[in-house]
Design a protein around this motif. Structure first.
Motif, PDB file in Angstrom:
ATOM      1  N   ASP A   1      43.227  50.254  33.627  1.00  0.00           N
ATOM      2  CA  ASP A   1      41.968  49.551  33.379  1.00  0.00           C
ATOM      3  C   ASP A   1      42.173  48.418  32.377  1.00  0.00           C
ATOM      4  OD1 ASP A   1      40.705  51.285  35.080  1.00  0.00           O
ATOM      5  OD2 ASP A   1      39.846  52.541  33.501  1.00  0.00           O
ATOM      6  N   ILE A   2      42.994  48.682  31.373  1.00  0.00           N
ATOM      7  CA  ILE A   2      43.273  47.659  30.367  1.00  0.00           C
ATOM      8  C   ILE A   2      44.023  46.489  30.994  1.00  0.00           C
ATOM      9  CG2 ILE A   2      44.630  47.172  28.287  1.00  0.00           C
ATOM     10  CD1 ILE A   2      43.918  49.982  27.308  1.00  0.00           C
ATOM     11  N   ALA A   3      44.994  46.786  31.854  1.00  0.00           N
ATOM     12  CA  ALA A   3      45.744  45.720  32.528  1.00  0.00           C
ATOM     13  C   ALA A   3      44.822  44.860  33.381  1.00  0.00           C
ATOM     14  CB  ALA A   3      46.860  46.324  33.377  1.00  0.00           C
ATOM     15  N   ALA A   4      43.919  45.497  34.125  1.00  0.00           N
ATOM     16  CA  ALA A   4      42.980  44.738  34.962  1.00  0.00           C
ATOM     17  C   ALA A   4      42.055  43.891  34.103  1.00  0.00           C
ATOM     18  CB  ALA A   4      42.166  45.709  35.828  1.00  0.00           C
ATOM     19  N   ALA A   5      41.590  44.455  32.996  1.00  0.00           N
ATOM     20  CA  ALA A   5      40.712  43.707  32.096  1.00  0.00           C
ATOM     21  C   ALA A   5      41.425  42.499  31.516  1.00  0.00           C
ATOM     22  CB  ALA A   5      40.221  44.625  30.971  1.00  0.00           C
TER      23      ALA A   5
ATOM     24  N   GLU B   1      53.219  41.508  32.638  1.00  0.00           N
ATOM     25  CA  GLU B   1      53.276  42.941  32.341  1.00  0.00           C
ATOM     26  C   GLU B   1      52.083  43.668  32.944  1.00  0.00           C
ATOM     27  OE1 GLU B   1      55.440  44.826  30.862  1.00  0.00           O
ATOM     28  OE2 GLU B   1      56.872  43.402  30.025  1.00  0.00           O
ATOM     29  N   SER B   2      50.906  43.072  32.831  1.00  0.00           N
ATOM     30  CA  SER B   2      49.709  43.704  33.379  1.00  0.00           C
ATOM     31  C   SER B   2      49.772  43.763  34.899  1.00  0.00           C
ATOM     32  CB  SER B   2      48.455  42.942  32.929  1.00  0.00           C
ATOM     33  OG  SER B   2      48.290  43.035  31.527  1.00  0.00           O
ATOM     34  N   GLU B   3      50.266  42.691  35.520  1.00  0.00           N
ATOM     35  CA  GLU B   3      50.399  42.677  36.973  1.00  0.00           C
ATOM     36  C   GLU B   3      51.370  43.758  37.437  1.00  0.00           C
ATOM     37  OE1 GLU B   3      49.599  37.895  37.693  1.00  0.00           O
ATOM     38  OE2 GLU B   3      51.632  38.686  37.530  1.00  0.00           O
ATOM     39  N   GLU B   4      52.490  43.911  36.734  1.00  0.00           N
ATOM     40  CA  GLU B   4      53.478  44.911  37.116  1.00  0.00           C
ATOM     41  C   GLU B   4      52.930  46.323  36.933  1.00  0.00           C
ATOM     42  OE1 GLU B   4      56.973  44.047  34.902  1.00  0.00           O
ATOM     43  OE2 GLU B   4      57.549  42.350  36.180  1.00  0.00           O
ATOM     44  N   LEU B   5      52.182  46.541  35.856  1.00  0.00           N
ATOM     45  CA  LEU B   5      51.595  47.855  35.634  1.00  0.00           C
ATOM     46  C   LEU B   5      50.615  48.210  36.747  1.00  0.00           C
ATOM     47  CD1 LEU B   5      50.342  49.247  32.232  1.00  0.00           C
ATOM     48  CD2 LEU B   5      49.061  49.664  34.323  1.00  0.00           C
ATOM     49  N   LEU B   6      49.771  47.250  37.117  1.00  0.00           N
ATOM     50  CA  LEU B   6      48.827  47.498  38.203  1.00  0.00           C
ATOM     51  C   LEU B   6      49.544  47.724  39.534  1.00  0.00           C
ATOM     52  CD1 LEU B   6      45.940  44.972  37.489  1.00  0.00           C
ATOM     53  CD2 LEU B   6      45.832  47.460  37.377  1.00  0.00           C
TER      54      LEU B   6
ATOM     55  N   ARG C   1      52.554  49.023  39.942  1.00  0.00           N
ATOM     56  CA  ARG C   1      53.114  50.376  39.916  1.00  0.00           C
ATOM     57  C   ARG C   1      52.031  51.421  40.172  1.00  0.00           C
ATOM     58  NH1 ARG C   1      55.987  48.205  35.473  1.00  0.00           N
ATOM     59  NH2 ARG C   1      54.546  49.212  34.003  1.00  0.00           N
ATOM     60  N   GLU C   2      50.855  51.196  39.591  1.00  0.00           N
ATOM     61  CA  GLU C   2      49.748  52.129  39.772  1.00  0.00           C
ATOM     62  C   GLU C   2      49.316  52.177  41.251  1.00  0.00           C
ATOM     63  OE1 GLU C   2      46.811  54.786  38.090  1.00  0.00           O
ATOM     64  OE2 GLU C   2      48.597  53.857  37.240  1.00  0.00           O
ATOM     65  N   LEU C   3      49.207  51.013  41.872  1.00  0.00           N
ATOM     66  CA  LEU C   3      48.795  50.961  43.269  1.00  0.00           C
ATOM     67  C   LEU C   3      49.841  51.579  44.189  1.00  0.00           C
ATOM     68  CD1 LEU C   3      47.255  47.370  43.370  1.00  0.00           C
ATOM     69  CD2 LEU C   3      46.016  49.527  43.583  1.00  0.00           C
ATOM     70  N   LEU C   4      51.123  51.307  43.897  1.00  0.00           N
ATOM     71  CA  LEU C   4      52.184  51.893  44.707  1.00  0.00           C
ATOM     72  C   LEU C   4      52.221  53.402  44.548  1.00  0.00           C
ATOM     73  CD1 LEU C   4      55.055  49.310  44.129  1.00  0.00           C
ATOM     74  CD2 LEU C   4      53.827  49.747  46.265  1.00  0.00           C
ATOM     75  N   SER C   5      51.956  53.873  43.348  1.00  0.00           N
ATOM     76  CA  SER C   5      51.930  55.317  43.102  1.00  0.00           C
ATOM     77  C   SER C   5      50.803  55.973  43.881  1.00  0.00           C
ATOM     78  CB  SER C   5      51.756  55.588  41.603  1.00  0.00           C
ATOM     79  OG  SER C   5      51.597  56.968  41.357  1.00  0.00           O
TER      80      SER C   5
END
Length: 317
Positions: A243-247, A296-301, A303-307
């Motif tokens: 959520d923080i990455a998207a924000a 960094e935020s794009e990569e975190l999101l 990874r979350e979507l791929l997971s």
């Protein structure tokens, strides 16, 4: 889900806005931009007295004892007036670096090889003060001795580059969210400036806000601000890294695109030094490079979507 500020939260936001309006209005902003970079220590201590840096510090340790949503509200107001200084690093150092909570000590941090306000800082930490980290070297030794000044696009954010000291630590989610809050404040300021100018600037015998193209720019500004605000406030409640990455991504977009659209509303005069808009855009650019930046935020999101996709079964891959 509907998010609504409590009475106490609205009072906090209004109180921070009042302090900043009294101590760092348009005249002080212009003076800071026109002069050599210098941190206002009296203002820094005033912020400390108001509890700005100690908002999330427990009352048992001399802090205000509030949470992340309240800190987001305070940093949104700071971003709205383009308040200069290493606000996030000092806030995160409260309770860990003596004097940080009260504004007596200015703390900055090494972030991606860059340091903001190095020559004005009393303490430099190796990153955005992740949990359990302590204070690093002072500005006059260690980091300060090997730092090289670099030209900053923002006259209110002096920068130094320091040699790499090993693997870069992962960005602190709180630092990422507070940067997003500052970007939200900057986007709000761009929207306010655009609307004010559209109402008062006249062409062909009427305010330019009456022209459809200008209306569309102002409407798009407002939509991006409100979408980013909803995301930032929600992330402050959940404290979820995704959520923080998207924000952060939404706030960066709202700040940069908002300032650019504000320039379009102002026309040619928006690019001049005397108009505040260029400062809003330059600060937004500098903030996009903080705490890992948007990558960094794009990569975190991602990874979350791929997971999530992987756990949904082969039919959805």
């Amino acid at each position: 889900m509907r998010f609504q500020l409590s009475e106490d939260q609205r009072a906090l936001r209004d109180g921070v806005r009042e302090v900043l309006a009294r101590r760092f209005g348009p005249r002080e902003l212009r003076a800071a931009a026109d002069g050599p970079p210098a941190l206002d220590r009296a203002l820094w201590r005033a912020l400390g007295d108001a509890g700005f840096f100690a908002l999330r510090l427990p009352e048992s340790e001399g802090g205000v004892g509030l949470g992340l949503p309240e800190a987001v509200l305070a940093f949104e107001e700071a971003g709205r007036v383009l308040l200069p200084g290493p606000l996030i690093a000092t806030h995160l150092a409260a309770g860990r670096v003596p004097g940080a909570a009260t504004g007596e000590t200015v703390v900055t941090a090494v972030d991606g090889g860059l340091v903001e306000w190095l020559t004005e800082a009393d303490v430099v930490v190796g990153s955005a003060v992740p949990s359990g980290a302590g204070a690093g070297a002072g500005a006059g030794s260690g980091v300060g001795a090997t730092a090289v000044a670099v030209r900053s696009v923002d006259p209110l954010t002096p920068l130094h580059r320091v040699p790499a000291g090993g693997p870069e630590a992962a960005p602190d989610p709180v630092a990422v969210l507070l940067t997003a809050a500052e970007q939200l404040g900057g986007a709000t300021r761009a929207c306010e400036l655009a609307v004010q100018h559209a109402r008062t600037r006249e062409q062909f015998g009427q305010p330019i806000g009456g022209f459809q193209a200008v209306k569309h720019l102002c409407a798009e500004l407002l939509v991006r601000v409100e979408v980013a605000r909803a995301a930032v406030y929600a992330a402050a409640v959940t404290a979820d890294p995704a959520d923080i990455a998207a924000a952060r991504l939404l706030a960066d977009e709202a700040a940069v695109r908002g300032a650019r659209d504000c320039l379009q509303v102002y026309g040619g005069m928006g690019f001049t030094w005397d108009v505040e808009v260029h400062l809003v855009l330059k600060r937004a650019w500098v903030r996009t490079r903080r705490t890992g930046g948007g990558t960094e935020s794009e990569e975190l999101l991602a990874r979350e979507l791929l997971s999530e996709t992987g756990s949904a079964g082969p039919g959805l891959r």
